[in-house]
Design a protein around this motif. Sequence first.
Motif, PDB file in Angstrom:
ATOM      1  N   ALA A 110       0.811  -1.216   0.000  1.00 53.42           N
ATOM      2  CA  ALA A 110       0.000   0.000   0.000  1.00 53.42           C
ATOM      3  C   ALA A 110       0.843   1.264   0.000  1.00 53.42           C
ATOM      4  O   ALA A 110       0.376   2.328  -0.418  1.00 53.42           O
ATOM      5  N   LEU A 111       2.093   1.175   0.473  1.00 51.27           N
ATOM      6  CA  LEU A 111       2.989   2.333   0.554  1.00 51.27           C
ATOM      7  C   LEU A 111       4.220   2.092  -0.309  1.00 51.27           C
ATOM      8  O   LEU A 111       4.563   0.943  -0.603  1.00 51.27           O
ATOM      9  N   PRO A 112       4.924   3.137  -0.703  1.00 50.84           N
ATOM     10  CA  PRO A 112       6.201   2.941  -1.399  1.00 50.84           C
ATOM     11  C   PRO A 112       7.211   2.264  -0.483  1.00 50.84           C
ATOM     12  O   PRO A 112       7.081   2.282   0.747  1.00 50.84           O
ATOM     13  N   ALA A 113       8.231   1.652  -1.089  1.00 56.79           N
ATOM     14  CA  ALA A 113       9.243   0.946  -0.304  1.00 56.79           C
ATOM     15  C   ALA A 113      10.628   1.220  -0.887  1.00 56.79           C
ATOM     16  O   ALA A 113      10.779   1.612  -2.052  1.00 56.79           O
ATOM     17  N   HIS A 114      11.622   0.988  -0.052  1.00 52.05           N
ATOM     18  CA  HIS A 114      13.032   1.197  -0.397  1.00 52.05           C
ATOM     19  C   HIS A 114      13.418   0.286  -1.569  1.00 52.05           C
ATOM     20  O   HIS A 114      13.294  -0.937  -1.473  1.00 52.05           O
ATOM     21  N   GLY A 115      13.898   0.884  -2.647  1.00 54.64           N
ATOM     22  CA  GLY A 115      14.212   0.101  -3.834  1.00 54.64           C
ATOM     23  C   GLY A 115      15.629  -0.406  -3.914  1.00 54.64           C
ATOM     24  O   GLY A 115      15.980  -1.112  -4.868  1.00 54.64           O
ATOM     25  N   GLY A 116      16.460  -0.102  -2.920  1.00 54.21           N
ATOM     26  CA  GLY A 116      17.872  -0.454  -3.036  1.00 54.21           C
ATOM     27  C   GLY A 116      18.312  -1.654  -2.215  1.00 54.21           C
ATOM     28  O   GLY A 116      19.512  -1.938  -2.148  1.00 54.21           O
ATOM     29  N   LEU A 117      17.357  -2.390  -1.607  1.00 54.90           N
ATOM     30  CA  LEU A 117      17.757  -3.443  -0.682  1.00 54.90           C
ATOM     31  C   LEU A 117      18.410  -4.635  -1.369  1.00 54.90           C
ATOM     32  O   LEU A 117      19.168  -5.371  -0.740  1.00 54.90           O
ATOM     33  N   TRP A 118      18.125  -4.856  -2.635  1.00 59.42           N
ATOM     34  CA  TRP A 118      18.748  -5.970  -3.359  1.00 59.42           C
ATOM     35  C   TRP A 118      20.133  -5.596  -3.888  1.00 59.42           C
ATOM     36  O   TRP A 118      20.903  -6.450  -4.311  1.00 59.42           O
ATOM     37  N   GLU A 119      20.470  -4.331  -3.841  1.00 57.55           N
ATOM     38  CA  GLU A 119      21.719  -3.864  -4.453  1.00 57.55           C
ATOM     39  C   GLU A 119      22.944  -4.574  -3.893  1.00 57.55           C
ATOM     40  O   GLU A 119      23.848  -4.961  -4.627  1.00 57.55           O
ATOM     41  N   ALA A 120      22.976  -4.779  -2.575  1.00 57.70           N
ATOM     42  CA  ALA A 120      24.136  -5.432  -1.966  1.00 57.70           C
ATOM     43  C   ALA A 120      24.286  -6.857  -2.468  1.00 57.70           C
ATOM     44  O   ALA A 120      25.408  -7.343  -2.667  1.00 57.70           O
ATOM     45  N   ALA A 180      32.355 -11.754   0.007  1.00 58.59           N
ATOM     46  CA  ALA A 180      31.796 -10.407   0.006  1.00 58.59           C
ATOM     47  C   ALA A 180      30.318 -10.431   0.381  1.00 58.59           C
ATOM     48  O   ALA A 180      29.842  -9.579   1.136  1.00 58.59           O
ATOM     49  N   ARG A 181      29.585 -11.417  -0.141  1.00 59.07           N
ATOM     50  CA  ARG A 181      28.160 -11.508   0.192  1.00 59.07           C
ATOM     51  C   ARG A 181      27.971 -11.721   1.694  1.00 59.07           C
ATOM     52  O   ARG A 181      27.136 -11.069   2.330  1.00 59.07           O
ATOM     53  N   MET A 204      26.630  -9.676   7.899  1.00 56.30           N
ATOM     54  CA  MET A 204      27.538  -9.090   8.886  1.00 56.30           C
ATOM     55  C   MET A 204      27.515  -7.561   8.919  1.00 56.30           C
ATOM     56  O   MET A 204      28.078  -6.963   9.838  1.00 56.30           O
ATOM     57  N   VAL A 205      26.854  -6.929   7.943  1.00 55.74           N
ATOM     58  CA  VAL A 205      26.646  -5.479   8.002  1.00 55.74           C
ATOM     59  C   VAL A 205      25.150  -5.167   8.050  1.00 55.74           C
ATOM     60  O   VAL A 205      24.660  -4.581   9.009  1.00 55.74           O
ATOM     61  N   LEU A 206      24.403  -5.594   7.018  1.00 53.81           N
ATOM     62  CA  LEU A 206      23.002  -5.194   6.931  1.00 53.81           C
ATOM     63  C   LEU A 206      22.158  -5.844   8.021  1.00 53.81           C
ATOM     64  O   LEU A 206      21.390  -5.147   8.716  1.00 53.81           O
ATOM     65  N   GLU A 207      22.262  -7.159   8.176  1.00 55.51           N
ATOM     66  CA  GLU A 207      21.476  -7.811   9.230  1.00 55.51           C
ATOM     67  C   GLU A 207      21.984  -7.440  10.622  1.00 55.51           C
ATOM     68  O   GLU A 207      21.193  -7.313  11.571  1.00 55.51           O
ATOM     69  N   ALA A 208      23.294  -7.271  10.752  1.00 65.42           N
ATOM     70  CA  ALA A 208      23.826  -6.846  12.047  1.00 65.42           C
ATOM     71  C   ALA A 208      23.299  -5.468  12.434  1.00 65.42           C
ATOM     72  O   ALA A 208      23.090  -5.188  13.624  1.00 65.42           O
ATOM     73  N   LYS A 226      37.077  -6.312   6.907  1.00 62.23           N
ATOM     74  CA  LYS A 226      37.213  -4.865   6.739  1.00 62.23           C
ATOM     75  C   LYS A 226      37.537  -4.499   5.294  1.00 62.23           C
ATOM     76  O   LYS A 226      36.988  -3.535   4.739  1.00 62.23           O
ATOM     77  N   THR A 227      38.401  -5.273   4.661  1.00 61.62           N
ATOM     78  CA  THR A 227      38.741  -5.014   3.260  1.00 61.62           C
ATOM     79  C   THR A 227      37.520  -5.141   2.367  1.00 61.62           C
ATOM     80  O   THR A 227      37.272  -4.299   1.489  1.00 61.62           O
ATOM     81  N   LEU A 228      36.725  -6.172   2.577  1.00 63.38           N
ATOM     82  CA  LEU A 228      35.540  -6.395   1.753  1.00 63.38           C
ATOM     83  C   LEU A 228      34.482  -5.326   1.997  1.00 63.38           C
ATOM     84  O   LEU A 228      33.827  -4.868   1.052  1.00 63.38           O
ATOM     85  N   VAL A 229      34.308  -4.915   3.240  1.00 65.85           N
ATOM     86  CA  VAL A 229      33.337  -3.863   3.534  1.00 65.85           C
ATOM     87  C   VAL A 229      33.735  -2.557   2.857  1.00 65.85           C
ATOM     88  O   VAL A 229      32.909  -1.862   2.250  1.00 65.85           O
ATOM     89  N   GLN A 230      35.003  -2.224   2.935  1.00 68.14           N
ATOM     90  CA  GLN A 230      35.471  -0.987   2.296  1.00 68.14           C
ATOM     91  C   GLN A 230      35.322  -1.042   0.779  1.00 68.14           C
ATOM     92  O   GLN A 230      35.082  -0.026   0.127  1.00 68.14           O
ATOM     93  N   ARG A 231      35.400  -2.230   0.210  1.00 67.82           N
ATOM     94  CA  ARG A 231      35.303  -2.389  -1.240  1.00 67.82           C
ATOM     95  C   ARG A 231      33.861  -2.418  -1.730  1.00 67.82           C
ATOM     96  O   ARG A 231      33.544  -1.846  -2.782  1.00 67.82           O
ATOM     97  N   TYR A 232      32.972  -3.074  -0.980  1.00 66.12           N
ATOM     98  CA  TYR A 232      31.638  -3.372  -1.511  1.00 66.12           C
ATOM     99  C   TYR A 232      30.489  -2.644  -0.831  1.00 66.12           C
ATOM    100  O   TYR A 232      29.395  -2.590  -1.395  1.00 66.12           O
ATOM    101  N   PHE A 233      30.692  -2.119   0.369  1.00 64.98           N
ATOM    102  CA  PHE A 233      29.572  -1.515   1.071  1.00 64.98           C
ATOM    103  C   PHE A 233      29.502  -0.025   0.779  1.00 64.98           C
ATOM    104  O   PHE A 233      30.451   0.712   1.054  1.00 64.98           O
TER     105      PHE A 233
END
Length: 263
Positions: free
Chosen positions: A138-148, A158-159, A165-169, A228-235
């Motif tokens: 019924a409402l708009p929703a965030h369109g970027g959640l699949w981007e990661a 990386a996944r 370890m970032v989004l769910e955390a 840390k390397t992967l987060v800096q590269r992909y997040f």
Amino acid sequence: MQSLSSAIHAALMTAEPRAKCFATRDVARRWRRGELSWQFDVTMPEYPARPDEPELLAPNKMPKRGKFGSERARIALWHSLAHIEFVAIDLALDMAGRFGEQMGDEFVSDFLYVAADEAMHFALLDRKLKSLGNHYGALPAHGGLWEAAHTTRHDVAARLAIVPMVLEARGLDVTPATLDRVRAAGDEHGARILARILDDEIRHVGFGTKHFMRFAETLGNPPESMWKTLVQRYFRGAVKPPFNDSARLAAGLSREFYADIAL
């Protein structure tokens, strides 16, 4: 006997939310019963199927919720949470289907368990919305959640680093305050839903952390520095405090991972 990848693919390509929940729980149940063959003969889709609603918007185009006490803000909160859980179903399914052959039986079992949990969470939140005279879509929703997921589709490390370890955390960090606001507003039913989700998400982050650490160790890499390397590269964003250190630690995610990269 149907292949594991074919069953997961079919669930990912089920657009209607109720049907996706049923399909996801069916895949997890059939896997537990030994009714799916260990075959990865179907490639996971670049993007899962989506229902016609909700309208998906860029984060900066999302309407403001307003003050929490208003009916509009309460509905917007539950709708936002339902959308997060709906996308989380696909994130867990894709994890099992895309990387399961590489990572093995326990990995598949863990993430199909997560997918079934997320389907149950969505169903709880969808019923909550209906009890308020509303519904998912019924409402708009965030369109970027699949981007990661899309950005990390070729790299299991990386996944794992970004999604559990970032989004769910991050969910572990923000849910307790939301739960407190909901309870303070007199919504004990809503508070129970959030408490259940928080407990389950600790386990989900734990699965991601466990498999990330094992994978790093097979490469001979220190898990914390590799993460840390992967987060800096992909997040795309910042790892922001405040942190729910006790919940993160219960999930195996110690401060050695995130303390010195937090903003």
